[in-house]
Scaffold this active site. Structure first.
Site, PDB file in Angstrom:
ATOM      1  N   ALA A 111       6.094  -1.857   2.888  1.00  0.00           N
ATOM      2  CA  ALA A 111       5.130  -1.491   3.926  1.00  0.00           C
ATOM      3  C   ALA A 111       4.440  -0.201   3.503  1.00  0.00           C
ATOM      4  CB  ALA A 111       5.812  -1.324   5.280  1.00  0.00           C
ATOM      5  N   PHE A 112       3.258   0.054   4.061  1.00  0.00           N
ATOM      6  CA  PHE A 112       2.434   1.156   3.558  1.00  0.00           C
ATOM      7  C   PHE A 112       3.081   2.523   3.770  1.00  0.00           C
ATOM      8  CE2 PHE A 112       0.430   3.852   6.783  1.00  0.00           C
ATOM      9  CZ  PHE A 112       0.873   3.246   7.952  1.00  0.00           C
ATOM     10  N   LYS A 113       4.075   2.610   4.649  1.00  0.00           N
ATOM     11  CA  LYS A 113       4.694   3.915   4.897  1.00  0.00           C
ATOM     12  C   LYS A 113       5.327   4.508   3.634  1.00  0.00           C
ATOM     13  CE  LYS A 113       5.067   3.565   9.834  1.00  0.00           C
ATOM     14  NZ  LYS A 113       4.475   2.219  10.059  1.00  0.00           N
ATOM     15  N   ASP A 114       5.666   3.645   2.662  1.00  0.00           N
ATOM     16  CA  ASP A 114       6.184   4.162   1.386  1.00  0.00           C
ATOM     17  C   ASP A 114       5.173   5.079   0.691  1.00  0.00           C
ATOM     18  OD1 ASP A 114       8.626   2.730   1.454  1.00  0.00           O
ATOM     19  OD2 ASP A 114       7.675   0.944   0.598  1.00  0.00           O
ATOM     20  N   MET A 117       5.825   8.391   2.364  1.00  0.00           N
ATOM     21  CA  MET A 117       7.220   8.809   2.443  1.00  0.00           C
ATOM     22  C   MET A 117       7.800   9.101   1.059  1.00  0.00           C
ATOM     23  SD  MET A 117       8.786   9.176   5.369  1.00  0.00           S
ATOM     24  CE  MET A 117       8.748   7.933   6.645  1.00  0.00           C
TER      25      MET A 117
END
Ligand SMILES: *Cc1c(COP(=O)(O)O)cnc(C)c1O
Length: 471
Positions: A111-114, A117
């Protein structure tokens, strides 16, 4: 570069001071004092850079308290083909005439949160080592945020993660992703309760100031400025891939929840990146769509917050929205406080419909919005599979639908792909009758040994667990 609070606190801070902090002391959000401007000559230079080099150039404009060589090394170590799957890091592909998908979800948790993060993990490790300090990250997750945080912080020196999640409520794939981590600094805590119970526990622990100080409790939620800044980079990278020169505008559509991702697009636009339109795509939880249509921002209560098939966009209020409204009202902290402290505090809503500022959301800042339903998502997933042999996840489907309603001839429309379909397999099965293919490294993860403790929905129990597992 100095940072201010949207609510007018007189202090100014530098990047590394706000890196490990959440809200400003007056409850506001941090923003840079001004947006650095990028001209066409700079864009032309940046166009040739690798993703890691581009990240370094952009971050350098906002970070002046990390030596450049160190920052460069952090970017180079973060954005690699090993971690993100391709040399482009965020490859763009044309789906149909003028509509593109920018892949932001090829990182460790799909998911794009990587994207943000992974950088945060390396920045935290660097800054904590420099200070000789430690941090215990306490979080609540219903899926994407928790796993992205754990994969970013696993094995990092000076950091422990205590991640609460509602027992048995995440998808089997999401549970397996998180609970299969065997790193000593990662602690999964399954709470007997729902996501709100997890959030209440995090709040209760953070409000115990003595405990918070003693155990150096921190968070990694989406209001963190470093996360937002990291996301600015892929708007530039998407722009360069969608164009061949630097005079043509591009539009972006962003599946939105807490307004973090699209706020990064706003920052890129404020820096001078030629973005024509920023389309905010929501699901049935349409707080943001309602604002951009009507000028009324109305926070939802628990009963009006729906559990949908694009669950990472299921929000009752959008925690980063205050940043954009600050710019919208001309960066006037008194007006901002009236809206976010007085009006929201008193009525749970504010109304800018009669305010000239509201017209500027579209006219000056390029914002549009759209909304979709479960039926729309299924239809978009089927249509995209049928016509383009491409599988999209339910969040990206929300984006595609809103994008098609806002196309403008000759202006490429880039839809941000925020997760891979395998993360939300049940909805894909409902739409297409079969499971999406799974990347090799995730084959059979449900069968791996799980590392998780089960605790009651009780802040004291979580505090005792944290105390026991710090040093
Ligand atoms: C977090 C998330 C979103 C929403 O992003 P915001 O920055 O909160 O607006 C959309 N899609 C997916 C898959 C997510 O994980």
């Amino acid at each position: 570069m100095n940072y201010l609070s949207t609510r007018g606190h007189p202090d100014r801070k530098r990047f590394c001071e706000i890196l490990l902090e959440g809200l400003a002391p007056d409850g506001g959000l941090y923003l840079p004092e001004q947006y650095p401007q990028v001209d066409t000559a700079t864009l032309a230079k940046w166009r040739k850079l690798s993703y890691a080099e581009l990240a370094f150039e952009i971050l350098s404009l906002y970070i002046d308290d990390i030596p450049p060589a160190d920052l460069k090394a952090i970017c180079a170590k973060t954005y690699t083909a090993e971690v993100f799957g391709t040399d482009e890091i965020v490859p763009l592909r044309e789906l149909e005439d003028g509509v593109y998908l920018e892949a932001l979800s090829n990182g460790p948790t799909l998911a794009f949160k990587d994207m943000a993060m992974q950088l945060l993990g390396n920045l935290f490790e660097y800054e904590l080592a420099r200070r000789g300090a430690e941090l215990n990250i306490l979080g609540a997750t219903s899926g994407d945020t928790g796993s992205a945080a754990e994969y970013a912080m696993r094995g990092k020196k000076g950091v422990r993660v205590f991640m609460t999640s509602p027992d048995g409520r995440m998808s089997p794939f999401q549970q397996a992703q998180m609970f299969s981590l065997q790193d000593a600094n990662i602690h999964n805590i399954a709470i007997t309760g729902v996501f709100d119970d997890c959030q209440d526990i995090v709040k209760a622990v953070s409000n115990d100031l003595a405990f918070k100080r003693k155990y150096r409790i921190g968070t990694v939620n989406s209001i963190n400025w470093a996360r937002l800044l990291a996301q600015v980079v892929y708007y530039f990278a998407g722009y360069f891939q969608a164009t061949s020169g630097n005079d043509k505008p591009v539009s972006f559509t962003v599946p939105s929840g807490n307004f973090g991702n699209v706020c990064a697009g706003h920052v890129a636009r404020m820096m001078g990146l030629p973005i024509q339109t920023l389309v905010v795509a929501t699901n049935e939880n349409d707080v943001l769509d309602e604002f951009f249509r009507t000028g009324v921002y109305r926070v939802r209560g628990a009963v009006d917050t729906h559990e949908t098939s694009s669950p990472s966009m299921d929000i009752s209020k959008a925690s980063n929205f205050e940043r954009f409204v600050f710019d919208l009202v001309g960066r006037d902290p008194a007006r901002l406080r009236k809206l976010f402290v007085d009006d929201l505090g008193l009525n749970g809503s504010f109304d800018l419909s009669a305010d000239p500022a509201f017209a500027q959301a579209a006219a000056r800042f390029g914002f549009r919005s759209g909304r979709s339903t479960h039926a729309d998502r299924l239809a978009t997933i089927r249509d995209t599979d049928k016509r383009f042999a491409t599988l999209v996840d339910p969040h990206t489907a929300d984006g595609l639908k809103a994008a098609r309603e806002q196309l403008s001839p000759g202006v490429p429309m880039v839809v941000l792909e925020t997760a891979l379909p395998i993360k939300f397999a049940a909805t894909l099965v409902e739409a297409l009758g079969e499971e999406p293919a799974r990347p090799k490294k995730f084959e059979g993860i449900e069968a791996l040994p799980k590392r998780v403790v089960k605790l009651p929905a009780d802040a004291e129990a979580v505090k005792a667990y944290i105390a026991e597992h710090c040093d």
